[in-house]
Write a protein that holds these residues in place. Sequence first.
Motif, PDB file in Angstrom:
ATOM      1  N   PRO A  17       6.877   3.006   4.156  1.00 24.47           N
ATOM      2  CA  PRO A  17       5.944   2.393   5.107  1.00 24.47           C
ATOM      3  C   PRO A  17       5.776   3.212   6.390  1.00 24.47           C
ATOM      4  O   PRO A  17       4.673   3.293   6.931  1.00 24.47           O
ATOM      5  N   THR A  18       6.841   3.854   6.842  1.00 22.91           N
ATOM      6  CA  THR A  18       6.754   4.682   8.045  1.00 22.91           C
ATOM      7  C   THR A  18       5.830   5.874   7.798  1.00 22.91           C
ATOM      8  O   THR A  18       4.948   6.167   8.609  1.00 22.91           O
ATOM      9  N   LYS A  19       6.016   6.563   6.682  1.00 29.18           N
ATOM     10  CA  LYS A  19       5.154   7.702   6.331  1.00 29.18           C
ATOM     11  C   LYS A  19       3.716   7.217   6.135  1.00 29.18           C
ATOM     12  O   LYS A  19       2.763   7.861   6.574  1.00 29.18           O
ATOM     13  N   PHE A  20       3.558   6.052   5.499  1.00 32.45           N
ATOM     14  CA  PHE A  20       2.233   5.515   5.236  1.00 32.45           C
ATOM     15  C   PHE A  20       1.448   5.317   6.529  1.00 32.45           C
ATOM     16  O   PHE A  20       0.280   5.654   6.602  1.00 32.45           O
ATOM     17  N   ARG A  21       2.100   4.784   7.550  1.00 35.59           N
ATOM     18  CA  ARG A  21       1.418   4.542   8.831  1.00 35.59           C
ATOM     19  C   ARG A  21       0.909   5.841   9.460  1.00 35.59           C
ATOM     20  O   ARG A  21      -0.073   5.832  10.195  1.00 35.59           O
ATOM     21  N   ASP A  22       1.565   6.960   9.161  1.00 40.04           N
ATOM     22  CA  ASP A  22       1.164   8.254   9.719  1.00 40.04           C
ATOM     23  C   ASP A  22       0.015   8.897   8.949  1.00 40.04           C
ATOM     24  O   ASP A  22      -0.515   9.917   9.384  1.00 40.04           O
ATOM     25  N   LEU A  23      -0.383   8.341   7.814  1.00 44.00           N
ATOM     26  CA  LEU A  23      -1.423   8.951   6.985  1.00 44.00           C
ATOM     27  C   LEU A  23      -2.831   8.745   7.547  1.00 44.00           C
ATOM     28  O   LEU A  23      -3.749   9.462   7.191  1.00 44.00           O
ATOM     29  N   ALA A  76       0.835  -1.205   0.000  1.00 41.06           N
ATOM     30  CA  ALA A  76       0.000   0.000   0.000  1.00 41.06           C
ATOM     31  C   ALA A  76       0.872   1.258   0.000  1.00 41.06           C
ATOM     32  O   ALA A  76       0.583   2.226  -0.711  1.00 41.06           O
ATOM     33  N   ALA A  77       1.940   1.239   0.778  1.00 37.95           N
ATOM     34  CA  ALA A  77       2.870   2.369   0.812  1.00 37.95           C
ATOM     35  C   ALA A  77       3.511   2.562  -0.560  1.00 37.95           C
ATOM     36  O   ALA A  77       3.599   3.690  -1.063  1.00 37.95           O
ATOM     37  N   GLN A  78       3.929   1.481  -1.167  1.00 38.50           N
ATOM     38  CA  GLN A  78       4.548   1.561  -2.492  1.00 38.50           C
ATOM     39  C   GLN A  78       3.529   2.079  -3.512  1.00 38.50           C
ATOM     40  O   GLN A  78       3.860   2.884  -4.370  1.00 38.50           O
ATOM     41  N   TYR A  79       2.297   1.638  -3.421  1.00 37.03           N
ATOM     42  CA  TYR A  79       1.238   2.066  -4.320  1.00 37.03           C
ATOM     43  C   TYR A  79       1.076   3.590  -4.287  1.00 37.03           C
ATOM     44  O   TYR A  79       0.867   4.228  -5.317  1.00 37.03           O
ATOM     45  N   LEU A  80       1.185   4.176  -3.077  1.00 44.74           N
ATOM     46  CA  LEU A  80       1.046   5.620  -2.927  1.00 44.74           C
ATOM     47  C   LEU A  80       2.367   6.359  -3.103  1.00 44.74           C
ATOM     48  O   LEU A  80       2.385   7.590  -3.135  1.00 44.74           O
ATOM     49  N   GLY A  81       3.466   5.617  -3.190  1.00 44.02           N
ATOM     50  CA  GLY A  81       4.765   6.254  -3.406  1.00 44.02           C
ATOM     51  C   GLY A  81       5.369   6.864  -2.166  1.00 44.02           C
ATOM     52  O   GLY A  81       6.105   7.850  -2.243  1.00 44.02           O
TER      53      GLY A  81
END
Length: 66
Positions: free
Chosen positions: A14-20, A6-11
């Motif tokens: 993973p750390t930044k993704f968890r904060d979204l 999912a993080a890769q999908y949004l570019g």
Amino acid sequence: MQTAAAAQYLGVSPTKFRDLGIAAKQDGGNVLYDVRDLDAWADGLPYRETADKGQSCEGVFGKTSS
């Protein structure tokens, strides 16, 4: 999809993704993200303003009559 995908999908990382704060689903021990939720999050982002106004649709194609 799982967090890394999912993080890769949004570019993003993973750390930044968890904060979204995107809602996750749970299937047993798996944390999964629905691609529709990822797309909805991305669709809510503002467009980046460009310094070159010639790159707008009107700048590229000219003003069209309605």
